[in-house]
Structures are given as C-alpha cells and as structure tokens.
Design an enzyme around this catalytic site. Structure first.
Site, PDB file in Angstrom:
ATOM      1  N   SER A 188      49.144  29.709  41.041  1.00 26.05           N
ATOM      2  CA  SER A 188      48.868  30.601  39.918  1.00 26.05           C
ATOM      3  C   SER A 188      50.098  30.888  39.075  1.00 26.05           C
ATOM      4  CB  SER A 188      48.276  31.925  40.427  1.00 26.05           C
ATOM      5  OG  SER A 188      49.205  32.606  41.242  1.00 26.05           O
TER       6      SER A 188
ATOM      7  N   LYS B 245      46.336  41.738  39.556  1.00 23.46           N
ATOM      8  CA  LYS B 245      47.556  41.319  38.887  1.00 23.46           C
ATOM      9  C   LYS B 245      47.773  42.111  37.599  1.00 23.46           C
ATOM     10  CE  LYS B 245      47.405  36.539  40.633  1.00 23.46           C
ATOM     11  NZ  LYS B 245      47.230  35.113  40.279  1.00 23.46           N
TER      12      LYS B 245
END
Length: 679
Positions: A554, A597
């Site tokens: 990611s 996140k």
C-alpha cells in the site's frame, strides 16, 4: 474381554425412581430427589423464568433491543454464515467431521456448540474402568447407558462397605475370643501377641474391597445435550487420556491401575463433539493419535510419560466415537498433519468462514438480533435504544473495510456492546444510548490503536512528523496496525553515486516479501517519468519508524513519489498523505484499511489524503474528522504527482506528465536500463 464380577442386583434394575437416588456412601449425604423438585428456592425462581419466557415470546416493540426475540437454539443465533449453518446441520445429521477456517471471532466455536445441541441425547453413554484380575496393568473397559455408571459405582461402593464392616466385626469377635481365652488360662502376654499377629495377618492379607470398585471415567448423567469438549491447546495427556503416577508401587499401598486411569478429551467427547481450535498448535504425534481415534472410534489410555509408573498401564480400547470440529486461521492448514486433513475431507466438510455480509435491511435485522443476543447472554447490561443500535451498525460498517458490507468479526463487536452496556449500567441508565457507544469506542480501543496514538503524539512532540511546507524526497505515507488502527508512515528518498555495476534501489525498514516486491515496480515508473539514465546512481528508500516491519504494497505510490521527487529535485507538499498500490503501468490500485489510515492522518494534522478511487466507497470516517480532512481519489500515478509535487515551473511539469506514453509498447521500447533492486 475378561469377566467382571459386580453386584447384579443393582445393575439389573430398570430405570426407575429407586435407581436414580444417591446411595448411602461415606462422605455423601442421602438425597431425596422428589424433595429437591419441590424445594422452595425453585418455586421462587419460576416467576423470573416465566417472565423471561413471556418477554421472549411477546417483546415490547419500543424500537430498542428488548423488542427483539432471541432464538433459543444456538444454530438459529448464528448470523451471516448461511453456508456454514447449512453444512453444520447436515454434518450433525450424518455425524460428519468438519473443519472451519477463517478470521478469529466469526463464530466457529458457536457453530461447534450448536452442532452438539443437534446431536441425539439418547445415544449418550457412561464409561467405566474395572480392575483386571488376570493383568492388573490392563484395566477392563465397559460402557453403559447414560446415568447408569454412577449407579453401578455407588452399588459397588455399598457392597464393599458391607464387606468391610463384616470383616471388621469378624476380626473384633476373634480378638475378643483370643484375649478372653488368654485371661482364663492366665496367658495374657501370649494372648496379646497372638491377637496382634492374627489382626495384622487378616488386615493386610485379606484383599481390599475398595480396590475392586470400578472407576467412572466418563459420566453424562447430568448433560442436557450431547457432550461438547473444547480441547484447544491441550497437551497429549489431556487430549488422549493418561495414567496418574503412583509413588507407592508395592507393599500393598499401591493404587490400583484402573483407579489411576484418567479419560482424555477424546473419550469425554464420546457420542458428542470434540472441538479443537488452532488445530495446527497440536503436535504432530498428537494429531497422528487423534487420527487413529477418529478412524477406530476407540483409543486405549496409557501413560503419556515414559518415566511415569503409568507407562506400563494400557487399558482395553476406550470408546471415543466423537464428531471432530477443527478450526483455525488460514495458516492452520499448513501446520496440520496431511493425513488428519485428508480424514476430515474424506468423511466430512471444509468451511471457509465469511468475515463480512452485505449491508441489506435483512442483514441489519440479523445484526440487531445479535445485539439482543449479546445483552441476553451477558445478563447484567441494559438494552440498547435505537440510537445505540444505529451507532453499533455504523461501527460494523466501518470495521468491514468494504463498501456496502457489515463485519462478521462478532467477538470484537460483542466486546464493544458490553463496554457500552457497562458504561450505561455504571450511570444507572435504563437503556444504553449512542453516547455510551461513542464513549465505549474510545474506552475499548485496541492495543494497536493506542500505540498508533502514542506514536503520532511522540512524533509531533519531537518534530519528526512534518505536516507543513515542502521537502524534496520526503512523503507522508499511511499504514495500518492490526485490524483497526492507522498510522502515518514517513518515507524518504535520497540519490547517491552508484556503488558497483548499474544503479540500485536500496530500501530499508524491515520490509517483508510483498513490500519488497512492490519496490521492484518502482523501477519501471522511474524510467518512464524521469527519462534519465539511472545506471550510475543508487536510489535509497527509507521507511521511518517501522520497528515492527512493513508488509503489503500500500506504500507503492508513496515510494514512487519520494523517488521521483529526489531524482527531479522537486519538493513534495507535506500537508498531504497518500496510500495506494501501484502497477507497473502506473495504475493506482485499491488497498485495505483506508478509513483508519485517513483518521490517523487527521490526528497527525494532515489536511489532504490521496487514496485509490476504487476505495472511495470504503471510506466511513468518524464525524469528528470529516471537517478536518480532504479526501482526494486518484486513478493514475500522474494524478498523484500533479497534486503532491510542487515544481518551479508547474505548467512545464504538467505538460511533461501529459506527454508520457502509457502503452506497454512504449515501456518495452525504452532504452533506459531498469535498476536492480537491493533490499
């Protein structure tokens, strides 16, 4: 099989009120079962049970969880696992073994217990161990109908007690006669010596009647359903049975071998369910023995320690006709004995547990029922009103990490429900409200979330987190810790002269396999976006503060942005954070945990977050962060660069991005050598 001498008058009795009473045994008070049934406390408990039943059948419809009827059977309480429920129903009817693999907290143990409820109770048996007069190291095993085992043992104890009393009376009469005769003949000393000698001879030479009493290894007289035995994490003795060590092995003081035999989990699960979670944690020898027990439906009990006195003892085969329910995560398959898994597949089913379910009105009703079930099972927390229910469902959507889905990690959700209920109960509230659920989310934060919060505070205190201005070669990436905690992951890039043949990409930060592979894709992106000959330079990539390592891809767009910034000497905006995987063609691919996140970036003071466009529907951040963060979806790496980089001549930079060829032919046709990657 050897013959067993036992009191036939007790064993041949039919099941009636006389055979169900507790016999007069030393240390046990006689109990009248009829009086127990009409005892006063039971009468007092009936109104409460009636009220609960009435509430279940006729719930008050006020929009709270108390208006939801909770099914009585466990199998009907399972939500979101329709395929698993169907398989368990079939397996219970056909007595098939089952292996369930999936995320922890999705209901594997609950399904195993539900399977035990569906097995027939009338098939239950008691197992007894008898002494063997021909070979004391091979106790005799016998099975009887459930409830009869305790009666048989009680009858043997009663008969042994009568024999002991008769023998003691006979010895007393004999002693009195000898001493009386000695007094008459004036041979007092000889009479006392003779009485003592005869007493010792009769006392220790006569067989001890209590040694002949059988031992009840497995009793099912008080079970209301088929046995459910959780053997998770048990050692070999607890799983397969064992023989206790006897420190006195001779001289008439030793404990009979049959009395030292202890049944294992496989024997206590006879005619029921043996549940083993994390099946791969069992040693291979234990798995091999478990396989033998499953195949033969019987397994002899012997000492599991070679140095124990029980190592010489081995019973006749003990019945263990159980249904095996094995469970674990995906890694459990790798640690399983191949033959054990083959046995389950050959005579049963394999199930992969769902960890999410579609967010439909029907499934929301099921989730509300789950809330009511947790409250009922807890027994002390108040019910949830409609606002609290909505907030719990909102949290279930957040934790699913998928748009249009609800999480099925119900153990974690149950923990949130209980914490919220505890807060409401502490205040003396009649119902749990949304405020209690919101407070519970703060109170019941995971360890990873707490660590993430501390890391963010610490980096800001020491000015390690840069959220303002611009810097060359530094980009704020984002990562997840655990399953529900996000963190800011700064990544830095620097250019140095090449050391050796050709240019290298050198990445540090405890990168794991997938993260290492993602770095390799950066080489293709750099070739296309810079057009420079990088064979004479090394590109250093550093992941800051990754003490636990980095797993996943990611951070791919973050690494590419930092490297391009360092190569082109173009500053990067520090009020922006980003997350996303990257293909060699420059596509920004979806990643997991975007909600957590984004929240971590907002806590760190970052004002904009770049995420893959495909993840936009997965975002479900808390209300407190909505106004403080801007979410920008991107599809291509050129979009990321145009937003994050701050070149001196922005028009020229944008023209360069537009002129880049995205076709595979242009990538393969370039003459710029790809750099080697060194991790």
């Amino acid at each position: 099989m050897n013959q067993v001498n036992e009191p036939l008058e007790k064993e041949n009795q039919q099941d009636n009120s006389e055979t169900t009473k507790v016999w007069d045994v030393p240390g046990i008070e006689p109990v009248d079962l009829e009086n127990i049934e009409t005892d006063a406390p039971m009468t007092q408990a009936q109104p409460a049970e009636a009220s609960i039943e009435e509430e279940t059948q006729n719930p008050v419809d006020d929009g709270s969880s108390r208006s939801v009827a909770v099914p009585e059977k466990l199998i009907d309480q399972v939500i979101g696992q329709e395929h698993a429920v169907e398989v368990i129903r079939k397996a219970a009817i056909q007595r098939r073994h089952v292996m369930m693999i999936g995320t922890p907290g999705t209901g594997k143990s609950m399904l195993a217990k539900a399977m035990a409820e569906m097995l027939p109770k009338e098939a239950m048996q008691d197992i007894l161990a008898y002494p063997n007069s021909e070979d004391q190291n091979e106790p005799i095993i016998r099975t009887v109908k459930s409830g009869r085992g305790k009666e048989i043992v009680t009858a043997h104890k009663t008969e042994a007690k009568k024999k002991i009393q008769f023998r003691n009376t006979l010895i007393m009469i004999l002693m009195i006669g000898i001493i009386g005769y000695a007094f008459i003949t004036y041979q007092w000393l000889m009479g006392i010596i003779a009485a003592a000698f005869i007493f010792m001879a009769l006392r220790y030479a006569t067989p001890r009647e209590e040694q002949m009493v059988p031992k009840l290894l497995v009793s099912n007289d008080k079970t209301t359903t088929a046995p459910f035995v959780d053997a998770t994490g048990t050692h070999a003795g607890a799983l397969l049975g064992d023989v206790r060590h006897d420190p006195f092995q001779s001289g008439g003081l030793e404990t009979p071998a049959h009395d030292r035999v202890e049944a294992g989990a496989i024997h206590r699960a006879h005619k029921g369910v043996l549940f083993v979670d994390e099946i791969n944690t069992l040693g291979l020898p234990s798995q091999q023995s478990l396989l033998t027990a499953m195949q033969e439906c019987q397994f002899s009990i012997t000492g599991q320690s070679d140095r124990s006195s029980g190592a010489m003892v081995k019973t006749e085969p003990v019945p263990c006709d159980f249904v095996m329910v094995a469970a674990g995560n995906l890694d459990a398959i790798e640690g399983m004995h191949p033959a054990l898994r083959s046995r389950i597949r050959g005579n049963g089913y394999e199930i992969y547990m769902e960890d999410t379910m579609p967010d439909t009105s029907e499934n929301r009703e099921k989730f509300i029922r789950f809330i009511a079930q947790e409250i009922k099972n807890d027994g002390v927390i108040p019910h949830f009103d409609c606002t609290a229910i909505d907030e719990v469902i909102h949290e279930a959507k957040r934790r699913s990490n998928r748009k249009g889905y609800l999480t099925l990690k119900l153990r974690d959700m149950g923990g949130l429900i209980r914490v919220a209920g505890d807060l409401a109960r502490q205040e003396g509230a009649e119902l749990t409200t949304r405020r209690h659920v919101l407070d519970a989310k703060k109170t019941a934060r995971s360890i990873e979330d707490q660590i993430s919060g501390q890391m963010i505070r610490r980096t800001r205190e020491y000015e390690l987190a840069v959220v303002e201005g611009t810097e060359i070669g530094r980009v704020n990436g984002l990562a997840v810790m655990g399953t529900d905690a996000g963190s800011v992951l700064p990544i830095m890039a620097a250019i140095t002269p090449a050391q050796g043949d050709g240019g290298n990409i050198i990445a540090t930060g405890l990168l794991k396999e997938i993260a290492q592979e993602s770095i390799k894709n950066v080489g293709a992106i750099l070739k296309r976006f810079t057009g420079k000959d990088i064979k004479n330079i090394d590109i250093h990539i550093q992941f800051i503060g990754t003490y636990q390592g980095v797993e996943g891809d990611s951070a791919s767009i973050t690494v590419a942005t930092a490297a391009i910034s360092a190569l082109e000497s173009i500053p990067v905006r520090q009020d922006i954070a980003m997350t996303g995987s990257l293909s060699v063609r420059g596509d920004v691919l979806p990643v997991g945990g975007v909600t957590y996140k984004i929240e971590a970036a907002a806590r760190a003071g970052i004002r904009k977050v770049l995420i893959p466009k495909a993840n936009l529907g997965d975002v479900l951040i808390e209300e407190e962060f909505i106004s403080s963060i801007e979410i920008i979806p991107v599809e291509k790496i050129d979009e990321v660069l145009s937003i994050a980089l701050v070149p001196d001549n922005r028009e020229l930079f944008l023209d360069k991005l537009k002129s880049i060829a995205w076709s595979t032919r242009s990538i393969l046709g370039t003459d710029v050598p790809a750099p080697r990657t060194v991790i």
